[in-house]
Design a protein around this motif. Structure first.
Motif, PDB file in Angstrom:
ATOM      1  N   UNK A 162     -14.146  15.468  -2.714  1.00  0.00           N
ATOM      2  CA  UNK A 162     -13.478  14.680  -1.674  1.00  0.00           C
ATOM      3  C   UNK A 162     -14.294  14.585  -0.403  1.00  0.00           C
ATOM      4  N   UNK A 163     -15.209  15.544  -0.186  1.00  0.00           N
ATOM      5  CA  UNK A 163     -16.002  15.559   1.050  1.00  0.00           C
ATOM      6  C   UNK A 163     -17.362  14.895   0.883  1.00  0.00           C
ATOM      7  N   UNK A 164     -17.621  14.322  -0.285  1.00  0.00           N
ATOM      8  CA  UNK A 164     -18.935  13.734  -0.556  1.00  0.00           C
ATOM      9  C   UNK A 164     -18.900  12.226  -0.336  1.00  0.00           C
ATOM     10  N   UNK A 165     -19.945  11.718   0.297  1.00  0.00           N
ATOM     11  CA  UNK A 165     -20.018  10.288   0.623  1.00  0.00           C
ATOM     12  C   UNK A 165     -20.632   9.465  -0.502  1.00  0.00           C
ATOM     13  N   UNK A 169     -16.142   3.595  -0.524  1.00  0.00           N
ATOM     14  CA  UNK A 169     -14.713   3.275  -0.370  1.00  0.00           C
ATOM     15  C   UNK A 169     -13.976   3.763  -1.612  1.00  0.00           C
ATOM     16  N   UNK A 170     -12.946   4.563  -1.414  1.00  0.00           N
ATOM     17  CA  UNK A 170     -12.122   4.974  -2.549  1.00  0.00           C
ATOM     18  C   UNK A 170     -11.152   3.847  -2.895  1.00  0.00           C
ATOM     19  N   UNK A 171     -10.589   3.906  -4.082  1.00  0.00           N
ATOM     20  CA  UNK A 171      -9.627   2.872  -4.483  1.00  0.00           C
ATOM     21  C   UNK A 171      -8.432   2.790  -3.532  1.00  0.00           C
ATOM     22  N   UNK A 175      -7.370  -0.523  -1.527  1.00  0.00           N
ATOM     23  CA  UNK A 175      -6.011  -1.081  -1.624  1.00  0.00           C
ATOM     24  C   UNK A 175      -5.397  -1.218  -0.239  1.00  0.00           C
ATOM     25  N   UNK A 176      -5.589  -0.185   0.593  1.00  0.00           N
ATOM     26  CA  UNK A 176      -5.017  -0.210   1.942  1.00  0.00           C
ATOM     27  C   UNK A 176      -5.601  -1.364   2.753  1.00  0.00           C
ATOM     28  N   UNK A 177      -6.930  -1.513   2.703  1.00  0.00           N
ATOM     29  CA  UNK A 177      -7.572  -2.599   3.450  1.00  0.00           C
ATOM     30  C   UNK A 177      -7.140  -3.962   2.921  1.00  0.00           C
TER      31      UNK A 177
END
Length: 637
Positions: A162-165, A169-171, A175-177
Motif C-alpha cells: 500500500x505504501x509503494x508508488x 492510480x489505484x482502481x 473510480x472516485x475521480x
C-alpha cells in the motif's frame, strides 16, 4: 613471486608510499579487515591512476572483464552469502574445477584476504590474474548482487504494498475521480451558472488556504530563527574515540564533472576518517562516472559501489542498494555537489544522543553557494531559505509530518532498515519516507546545520528538476491518500491536515494558479473595455455583450473575491520571501521577492509537465545537470 616482495616492490618502491603510510594502512587493514589496496585507494593514500601506472610499469598485464559473459562459479551461493568479504578482499573467482580455482584479484600481496577467501570456498587458489579494483567490484556486484538488487527495487512493494508508488492510480482512486468528474459534468449541464460559480469559489478558497497555511507556518517557524539545538560546549566535549561508524551515501549518475569537487568537500569533514563509511553509488551502465573515478589522478576518500542494471533507474533504488553494504550506526545522503558544514556529522551525533529513540531522522538545512549568479539562483535561494529555515522548523515544532529534503537527512541506520529504506518507484522518495516514518509513530526533527548546494542557473534544467519534484509530491499524495481514513488514524487530525495543505497544497497551488489567473485577467480585460478599442462590429461594443454573459458566471462580487485572493495571496508569498533573507543576512536578495509571482508561473509550467509525466512515465527520473555554475563556495551562513 613472494607476497612480501609484491608489497615492497609495488607499494613502497613504485607507488612511492613511505614507511609511515604503509604502517598506517596495515593498521587499518587489521582493524577493518579490508584489503591493503582497498584501504590505500579509499582512504586517500593512493590514486587509482597512480596505481594503474604502477602495475603497468611493473609489466603486469591487467585483466579486462567481459561483463556480458560473466557467469557465477559452482560455489556461487557461498559468494552471495559472503559478498561483503569478497568486496573487501577485491577478489573475483572466475573459474572453478574440482582441483583448480582461478581468480582475478587486485592486490597479490594481500595474503590475509587470499587465505580468507580460500577458507570460504574450501579450496586453494591455484592461479590468479590482476585487475583494477573498480573492474573487480563491478564484476562482483553485477554477478552476485541480484538478491540485494531485488530488495532495493521491490523492498517496499514486498513488505508494504500500500505504501509503494509502483501503482500510480489505484482502481478506487480512478473510480472516485471518474465519479467526481461525472457529477461535476452533470451539475454543469443542468445548473451551469451555479456550478461554475461554486467551482470558482472552491478553487479560490483552497488556493487561499494553501498559501495562508505556508504563510502562518513561516511566521511560526521564525520564532525559532536563532534557536541552537547543540551548543559549542557540547561539541567541544566530544571524544573522537567514542564516535561510531557513520555511513555517507553519495548517489551519482553521469556526474563526472563534480567528482573532483566531491573529493575535496569530503576531506573537509571533521570526523575521524577511519570511522567514515563513504559509498559512491555508481550505476553499472554509467560509463561516464565510472571512467572518471577509474582515471582519478589524486587520492579519494570513498568506496565505489557498482549498482547492477535494473529499472527504475532512480536515486532511491541506488540508495537502497547501498544500504546493504553500509556499516555505520548512522547514515546520511549527500549529493555530489554538496558542501556540508564540516562539523555536521558531529552535530547530528550529539543531537541523536540528546533526543529520544523515537526520533529516527534529523534533517539539516539546505542552501546555495551560487545564490548571486543570476536571477534564477536568487529566487531559488529565497525559496530554499524560507523552506528550510522557517517552514520545516515550523512543522517540527508543531509536531506534524516533515517531508524530508533530498540530501543531508541523517538516519539511525537500524530504524531506516526497519522502515524498509526508500521507495524505489517514488521520485520524491525523501518526502515519502518522512511521512512513512511519522505514520509508524517515529519522529523527524530539524537541525540548524547547513549543506550548501549548487542552485540551478539554467531555466530548462530548473524545469526538469522541478517537474520531477512536483511529480513526486503528486505520487506521494496519491500513495498516502489511497485510504484517507487509515491515514487519519495513523497521523491524527493535525498531521492529516498538515499533509493535505503541505504536500497536496503545494502541487494544487501550482496547477490551479495559472487557470484562475487566466480567468481573472480575461474578466479584467473585459471590464476595461480594451476589446472595444481593438474591434468594432456594427458599432456595437463587443466587450459589453460578452461581459453581460460573463457576469452570469462571474458576478462582480466573485471578481472582487478573486482579485482579493490573488493580491493578498501574492503579497503573503512576497512577504515570506522577504523575511527569508534575515537568518542568513542575505539582504541583497530581498528586492527579488517582488518577482515571486512570475517564479510561481515557472512552477506551474513544471507542475503541468510533472502531471503529464505522472500519467505517461511516472517513474522516469529526469536528470538534473550539475556543475554548470561558475561560482565557487562562499562562507556558510
Amino acid at each position: 613471486m613472494r607476497l612480501e616482495y609484491y608489497r615492497k616492490s609495488l607499494f613502497q618502491e613504485k607507488a612511492k608510499l613511505n614507511t609511515i603510510q604503509i604502517e598506517e594502512i596495515e593498521r587499518l587493514e587489521r582493524k577493518l579487515k579490508q584489503s591493503f589496496l582497498k584501504i590505500a585507494l579509499n582512504f586517500g593514500y593512493l590514486s587509482r591512476s597512480a596505481w594503474r601506472q604502477t602495475l603497468i610499469d611493473s609489466d603486469i598485464e591487467l585483466y579486462q572483464f567481459d561483463y556480458n559473459s560473466l557467469l557465477p562459479i559452482e560455489k556461487s551461493k557461498l559468494i552471495q552469502e559472503n559478498l561483503h568479504q569478497f568486496l573487501d578482499a577485491l577478489i573475483f573467482p572466475i573459474k572453478q574445477t574440482d582441483d583448480q580455482l582461478h581468480v582475478i584479484l587486485c592486490d597479490p600481496s594481500d595474503g590475509i584476504n587470499i587465505n580468507r577467501i580460500e577458507a570460504i570456498l574450501g579450496q586453494k587458489i591455484n592461479s590468479f590474474e590482476i585487475a583494477e579494483d573498480l573492474d573487480v567490484l563491478k564484476a562482483l556486484h553485477v554477478t552476485y548482487g541480484a538478491e540485494y538488487l531485488d530488495k532495493a527495487v521491490f523492498g517496499i512493494y514486498d513488505s508494504d504494498r500500500e505504501s509503494c508508488a509502483i501503482e500510480t492510480f489505484t482502481k478506487p482512486q480512478l473510480y472516485f475521480l471518474g465519479i467526481l468528474f461525472s457529477i461535476g459534468l452533470s451539475f454543469f449541464f443542468f445548473f451551469p451558472i451555479g456550478t461554475a460559480i461554486t467551482i470558482n469559489i472552491v478553487l479560490n478558497l483552497l488556493l487561499f488556504i494553501s498559501i495562508s497555511f505556508k504563510f502562518v507556518l513561516t511566521l511560526y517557524g521564525s520564532k525559532f530563527e536563532v534557536a541552537k539545538k547543540i551548543n559549542p560546549d557540547e561539541l567541544e566535549a566530544i571524544d573522537d574515540k567514542e564516535l561510531p561508524f557513520y555511513t555517507i551515501l553519495l548517489p551519482v549518475f553521469k556526474e563526472s564533472e563534480v567528482i573532483h569537487k566531491l573529493v575535496y568537500n569530503l576531506k573537509n569533514l571533521d570526523y575521524p576518517l577511519e570511522k567514515l563509511d563513504i559509498k559512491l553509488l555508481i550505476e553499472s551502465d554509467d560509463e561516464m562516472t565510472y571512467n572518471a573515478v577509474k582515471n582519478m589522478n589524486f587520492p579519494c576518500v570513498f568506496e565505489p559501489v557498482i549498482i547492477p542494471y535494473a529499472q527504475p533507474k532512480t536515486k532511491p533504488k541506488a540508495c537502497n542498494y547501498g544500504l546493504y553494504f553500509s556499516k555505520g550506526k548512522y547514515l546520511t545522503i549527500y549529493d555530489a555537489e554538496d558542501i556540508p558544514d564540516n562539523n555536521q556529522l558531529k552535530l547530528v551525533y550529539t543531537l541523536f544522543k540528546k533526543i529520544s529513540e523515537e526520533y529516527v531522522v534529523v534533517q539539516c538545512a539546505l542552501n546555495y553557494f551560487n545564490k548571486k549568479e543570476n536571477i534564477l539562483t536568487r529566487l531559488f535561494t529565497l525559496e530554499y531559505s524560507y523552506w528550510f529555515d522557517y517552514m520545516l522548523p515550523g512543522l517540527d515544532n508543531l509536531d506534524v509530518p516533515i517531508p524530508l529534503g533530498g540530501t543531508s537527512n541523517h538516519f539511525r541506520f537500524d530504524k531506516l532498515m526497519e522502515l524498509g529504506g526508500w521507495d524505489g518507484f517514488n521520485v520524491t522518495e525523501d518526502a515519502d519516507l518522512g511521512l512513512r516514518a511519522y505514520a509508524k509513530s517515529y519522529k523527524v526533527t530539524v537541525l540548524d546545520s547547513t549543506t550548501l548546494e549548487e542552485a540551478n542557473n539554467d531555466f530548462f534544467n530548473w524545469i526538469r528538476q522541478r517537474s520531477r519534484w512536483i511529480k513526486g509530491y503528486m505520487q506521494t499524495f496519491l500513495v498516502h491518500m489511497r485510504n484517507p481514513l487509515k491515514l487519519y488514524k495513523k497521523v491524527g487530525l493535525k498531521g492529516f491536515l498538515s499533509f493535505q495543505f503541505f504536500i497536496g497544497g503545494t502541487f494544487f497551488t501550482f496547477l490551479v494558479y495559472p487557470i484562475l489567473l487566466t480567468f481573472l485577467l480575461f474578466i479584467l480585460f473585459l471590464y476595461t473595455g480594451i476589446l472595444d478599442k481593438m474591434v468594432f462590429w456594427n458599432e456595437i461594443e463587443i466587450s459589453e455583450i460578452i461581459l453581460d454573459n460573463v457576469r452570469l458566471f462571474f458576478p462582480d462580487w466573485l471578481v472582487i473575491l478573486s482579485v482579493f485572493n490573488f493580491v493578498v495571496g501574492n503579497l503573503m508569498m512576497i512577504y515570506v520571501n522577504m523575511i527569508a533573507v534575515f537568518r542568513r543576512k542575505a539582504y541583497s536578495l530581498m528586492l527579488f521577492s517582488l518577482i515571486n509571482p512570475f517564479y510561481w508561473l515557472m512552477h506551474s509550467v513544471s507542475a503541468y509537465k510533472g502531471l503529464i509525466q505522472l500519467i505517461t512515465k511516472p517513474f522516469y527520473w529526469e536528470k538534473t545537470n550539475h556543475g554548470l555554475t561558475k561560482a565557487t563556495k562562499g562562507p556558510v551562513q
